[in-house]
Design an enzyme around this catalytic site. Structure first.
Site, mmCIF file in Angstrom:
data_model
loop_
_atom_site.group_PDB
_atom_site.id
_atom_site.type_symbol
_atom_site.label_atom_id
_atom_site.label_comp_id
_atom_site.label_asym_id
_atom_site.label_seq_id
_atom_site.Cartn_x
_atom_site.Cartn_y
_atom_site.Cartn_z
ATOM 1 N N SER A 120 12.319 -50.467 26.746
ATOM 2 C CA SER A 120 11.875 -50.859 26.495
ATOM 3 C C SER A 120 10.172 -50.170 26.279
ATOM 4 O O SER A 120 9.334 -51.164 25.021
ATOM 5 C CB SER A 120 10.693 -51.275 28.608
ATOM 6 O OG SER A 120 10.987 -50.033 29.198
ATOM 7 N N HIS A 167 19.121 -51.136 31.717
ATOM 8 C CA HIS A 167 18.185 -50.688 31.416
ATOM 9 C C HIS A 167 17.312 -50.870 33.072
ATOM 10 O O HIS A 167 17.912 -50.135 33.817
ATOM 11 C CB HIS A 167 16.949 -50.534 30.624
ATOM 12 C CG HIS A 167 16.103 -50.202 30.330
ATOM 13 N ND1 HIS A 167 15.641 -48.988 30.905
ATOM 14 C CD2 HIS A 167 15.057 -51.113 29.652
ATOM 15 C CE1 HIS A 167 14.067 -48.757 30.678
ATOM 16 N NE2 HIS A 167 14.170 -49.660 29.657
ATOM 17 N N HIS A 183 21.696 -38.811 34.763
ATOM 18 C CA HIS A 183 20.925 -39.372 33.716
ATOM 19 C C HIS A 183 21.307 -38.680 31.537
ATOM 20 O O HIS A 183 21.394 -37.745 32.002
ATOM 21 C CB HIS A 183 19.708 -38.325 34.566
ATOM 22 C CG HIS A 183 18.944 -39.349 33.820
ATOM 23 N ND1 HIS A 183 17.812 -38.905 32.702
ATOM 24 C CD2 HIS A 183 17.594 -39.910 34.382
ATOM 25 C CE1 HIS A 183 16.973 -39.459 32.283
ATOM 26 N NE2 HIS A 183 16.753 -40.308 33.201
ATOM 27 N N ARG A 208 10.914 -38.097 40.595
ATOM 28 C CA ARG A 208 10.854 -40.023 41.009
ATOM 29 C C ARG A 208 11.902 -40.109 42.240
ATOM 30 O O ARG A 208 11.575 -40.946 42.606
ATOM 31 C CB ARG A 208 10.630 -40.407 39.464
ATOM 32 C CG ARG A 208 10.132 -40.078 38.601
ATOM 33 C CD ARG A 208 10.077 -41.016 37.559
ATOM 34 N NE ARG A 208 11.766 -41.360 36.972
ATOM 35 C CZ ARG A 208 12.704 -42.314 36.176
ATOM 36 N NH1 ARG A 208 11.649 -43.314 35.342
ATOM 37 N NH2 ARG A 208 13.541 -41.497 35.717
ATOM 38 N N ASP A 218 16.152 -44.279 40.229
ATOM 39 C CA ASP A 218 17.015 -45.930 41.136
ATOM 40 C C ASP A 218 18.380 -46.020 41.965
ATOM 41 O O ASP A 218 18.458 -46.569 42.863
ATOM 42 C CB ASP A 218 17.853 -46.313 39.906
ATOM 43 C CG ASP A 218 16.920 -46.801 38.623
ATOM 44 O OD1 ASP A 218 15.758 -47.145 39.393
ATOM 45 O OD2 ASP A 218 17.356 -47.075 37.757
HETATM 46 N N1 HAX Z 1 29.375 -42.593 38.260
HETATM 47 C C1 HAX Z 1 30.649 -42.008 37.444
HETATM 48 N N2 HAX Z 1 30.694 -41.688 36.441
HETATM 49 C C2 HAX Z 1 29.414 -40.794 35.824
HETATM 50 C C3 HAX Z 1 28.341 -40.907 35.838
HETATM 51 C C4 HAX Z 1 27.799 -41.859 37.703
HETATM 52 N N3 HAX Z 1 27.277 -41.938 38.089
HETATM 53 N N4 HAX Z 1 27.395 -40.852 34.970
HETATM 54 C C5 HAX Z 1 27.612 -40.694 34.509
HETATM 55 N N5 HAX Z 1 29.466 -40.959 34.438
HETATM 56 C C6 HAX Z 1 30.324 -40.254 33.284
HETATM 57 C C7 HAX Z 1 30.042 -41.212 32.288
HETATM 58 O O1 HAX Z 1 30.442 -42.255 32.256
HETATM 59 C C8 HAX Z 1 30.200 -41.708 31.119
HETATM 60 O O2 HAX Z 1 31.834 -40.911 31.265
HETATM 61 P P1 HAX Z 1 32.816 -41.103 29.739
HETATM 62 O O3 HAX Z 1 32.482 -40.432 28.520
HETATM 63 O O4 HAX Z 1 34.067 -41.803 30.109
HETATM 64 O O5 HAX Z 1 32.091 -42.539 28.654
HETATM 65 C C9 HAX Z 1 30.290 -38.976 31.680
HETATM 66 O O6 HAX Z 1 29.845 -39.144 32.372
HETATM 67 C C10 HAX Z 1 29.046 -38.013 29.779
HETATM 68 O O7 HAX Z 1 28.196 -38.894 30.455
HETATM 69 P P2 HAX Z 1 26.373 -38.439 30.237
HETATM 70 O O8 HAX Z 1 26.357 -37.765 29.219
HETATM 71 O O9 HAX Z 1 26.399 -37.542 31.678
HETATM 72 O O10 HAX Z 1 25.668 -39.368 30.769
HETATM 73 P P3 HAX Z 1 25.148 -40.437 29.813
HETATM 74 O O11 HAX Z 1 23.944 -40.184 28.800
HETATM 75 O O12 HAX Z 1 26.606 -41.028 28.769
HETATM 76 O O13 HAX Z 1 24.808 -41.496 31.017
HETATM 77 C C11 HAX Z 1 23.636 -43.051 33.407
HETATM 78 C C12 HAX Z 1 23.686 -40.879 31.513
HETATM 79 C C13 HAX Z 1 22.204 -42.986 33.532
HETATM 80 C C14 HAX Z 1 23.819 -43.789 32.180
HETATM 81 C C15 HAX Z 1 24.728 -42.708 33.854
HETATM 82 O O14 HAX Z 1 24.388 -41.399 34.487
HETATM 83 C C16 HAX Z 1 25.503 -43.318 34.576
HETATM 84 O O15 HAX Z 1 26.053 -44.322 33.970
HETATM 85 N N6 HAX Z 1 24.383 -43.712 35.762
HETATM 86 C C17 HAX Z 1 25.261 -44.572 36.548
HETATM 87 C C18 HAX Z 1 23.754 -45.335 36.722
HETATM 88 C C19 HAX Z 1 22.196 -45.442 36.665
HETATM 89 O O16 HAX Z 1 22.260 -45.053 37.528
HETATM 90 N N7 HAX Z 1 21.718 -45.537 36.102
HETATM 91 C C20 HAX Z 1 20.510 -45.741 35.848
HETATM 92 C C21 HAX Z 1 20.143 -45.081 35.230
HETATM 93 C C22 HAX Z 1 18.146 -45.098 35.051
HETATM 94 C C23 HAX Z 1 17.472 -45.571 33.959
HETATM 95 O O17 HAX Z 1 17.397 -45.662 33.283
HETATM 96 N N8 HAX Z 1 17.189 -46.334 34.180
HETATM 97 O O18 HAX Z 1 16.444 -47.324 34.162
#
Ligand code: HAX
Length: 441
Positions: A241, A271, A317, A326, A372
């Site tokens: 955003s 997002h 994250h 937060r 979140d």
């Molecule tokens: N549950 C399961 N697996 C997870 C995880 C979770 N909560 N968080 C990270 N992982 C996994 C990733 O899917 C990734 O797996 P692969 O290697 O198989 O692809 C691995 O751990 C490494 O990921 P990372 O480097 O630690 O995290 P990223 O930077 O790739 O992703 C995310 C960050 C927030 C997208 C990720 O932690 C996630 O998917 N969390 C759950 C969804 C979530 O809470 N999203 C909201 C984020 C907040 C935000 O920005 N809101 O706008």
């Protein structure tokens, strides 16, 4: 107007700093870029500039030098409440100084003067098909207001060095109207009402929103609205955003065009939709166990989620390596006000169990909660239970940060954004060249 005066006073020294960087140090190397970063969504490439906020892996989001606990302590509070005035945060984001109460109230007064939304916007929203997503409606309303853009109207007669003044006018007009539009969408979409919400100049931004939303506990919800908008306001420039606003604005599209685009990015499931997924997961747990489960049951449920190929929403994250401040601020809010609520107790237990599960799984770099993991739970408590509306709330907050960035981008004359593309073949050639042994010297 206070924001105008303060920015004008700071501008010469900021412009000097920018000129010096651009003219005298343009060739200094900041970072190198890897293939992984290019194919990985430009991850962590240091290429954006903002002074409004910074995400620190160890301390979370820092707004103009203030981490969240300090920010919440230092900003002037709303009358009769413990949460800061949103107008005070906007002052801080724009000016970079903690405002006095009077200064925060001046911003609030500016919003009150500018909150009137023209009738045609409500008529347009009303004429949309009933099933239209609230984020689509929200973005459409912002776009519909574009014909009132001071920036767009004055563009041909303005010199570049005063673009920021028109941008500031638009930013104040736009942010003032967002709570009115959002509350109208809420009451129209879910309750079939067609009454134009009225902004009351005697109340602050948070209380106006709570009253226009017509929630039962207006005082409590006003406190939550203040906290929520503040916490969601900014997150550096690289997230979808914020970056969209920056990019579209760099073409000198006005703040309405740019923010509508930013909202469309926020509406994406990767997002701004994450908060509703988290709440959905908590409610699934609650429904499955008929209330708050035992620790062992939750441990098993968490593993079942991972084993079924899903992530545990609200955890992990991209940048942070500690529990998101937060999240902590919102949890503190909930525990002070409604500690016995089932979903709050459950979220607290999740905080205890899920990091351990994620550590055992060994994939997530940060097994701690993000913003979140709790934000939807608080909305749910106050009766705002329409999940698809939550991103609209996020959008109101996000407007504060991205418009502050927009004003400064115009004030400092930042150019149109234009990164360079490569083809896949070019990237493969770079890889092949890197694999060749270095010539013997
Ligand atoms: N549950 C399961 N697996 C997870 C995880 C979770 N909560 N968080 C990270 N992982 C996994 C990733 O899917 C990734 O797996 P692969 O290697 O198989 O692809 C691995 O751990 C490494 O990921 P990372 O480097 O630690 O995290 P990223 O930077 O790739 O992703 C995310 C960050 C927030 C997208 C990720 O932690 C996630 O998917 N969390 C759950 C969804 C979530 O809470 N999203 C909201 C984020 C907040 C935000 O920005 N809101 O706008």
């Amino acid at each position: 107007m206070i924001l105008h005066e303060k920015i004008a006073a700071q501008l010469p020294s900021w412009r000097d700093r920018m000129r010096s960087l651009a003219k005298e140090h343009a060739d200094v190397v900041v970072d190198h870029v890897t293939v992984g970063q290019i194919v990985g969504g430009m991850r962590d490439i240091k290429s954006l500039l903002t002074d409004v906020s910074f995400v620190d892996p160890a301390h979370g989001i820092i707004f103009r030098g203030l981490p969240i606990p300090e920010l919440l302590k230092k900003l002037p509070k709303a009358r009769g409440g413990k949460m800061p005035l949103v107008g005070g945060l906007y002052y801080l984001l724009m000016i970079g100084e903690v405002p006095t109460r009077e200064q925060a109230l001046e911003v609030e007064a500016e919003w009150a003067k500018r909150a009137e939304v023209p009738d045609y916007v409500f008529k347009m929203l009303k004429s949309m098909p009933k099933e239209t997503h609230p984020m689509t409606l929200f973005s459409q309303a912002v776009l519909a207001l574009q014909n009132s853009s001071v920036f767009a109207h004055k563009y041909h007669e303005m010199k570049k060095d005063v673009y920021w003044e028109a941008a500031l006018e638009d930013s104040l007009n736009l942010t003032a109207k967002l709570p009115v539009i959002a509350a109208y969408i809420y009451r129209m979409k879910y309750f079939g009402e067609n009454k134009k919400p009225k902004y009351n100049p005697k109340q602050d931004y948070g209380m106006n929103f709570a009253r226009m939303m017509k929630v039962a506990d207006k005082k409590g919800y006003a406190e939550l609205a203040r906290l929520y908008f503040i916490l969601h306001s900014d997150h550096e420039s690289g997230n979808v955003s914020a970056h969209t606003m920056h990019l579209v604005g760099s073409a000198l599209s006005d703040p309405y065009l740019s923010f509508s685009a930013a909202l469309n990015g926020l509406a994406g499931p990767l997002h701004g939709l994450a908060n509703q997924e988290c709440l959905g997961w908590l409610i699934d747990v609650k429904n499955k166990f008929g209330g708050v489960p035992t620790r062992d049951e939750l441990y098993k449920f968490s593993w079942d989620t991972l084993n079924s190929g899903h992530v545990i929403p609200g955890y992990g994250h991209a940048v942070l390596r500690v529990p998101d401040p937060r999240y902590m601020a919102q949890m503190e809010f909930a525990k002070k006000r409604f500690p016995d609520d089932d979903l709050v107790r459950l979220a607290d237990m999740v905080f205890d169990v899920v990091p351990q599960v994620l550590k055992e799984q060994g994939k997530a770099k940060n097994p701690a909660p993000n913003v979140d993991a709790i934000s939807g739970t608080l909305q749910y408590y106050y009766g705002v239970r329409e999940f698809d509306f939550y991103t609209v709330l996020f959008g109101i907050g996000r407007a504060l940060g991205v418009t502050a960035n927009y004003v400064w981008a115009r004030a400092l004359g930042w150019p149109i954004e234009r990164p360079k593309s490569l083809t896949t073949k070019m990237l493969e050639d770079v890889v092949a060249k890197a694999a060749q042994p270095a010539p013997a010297s």
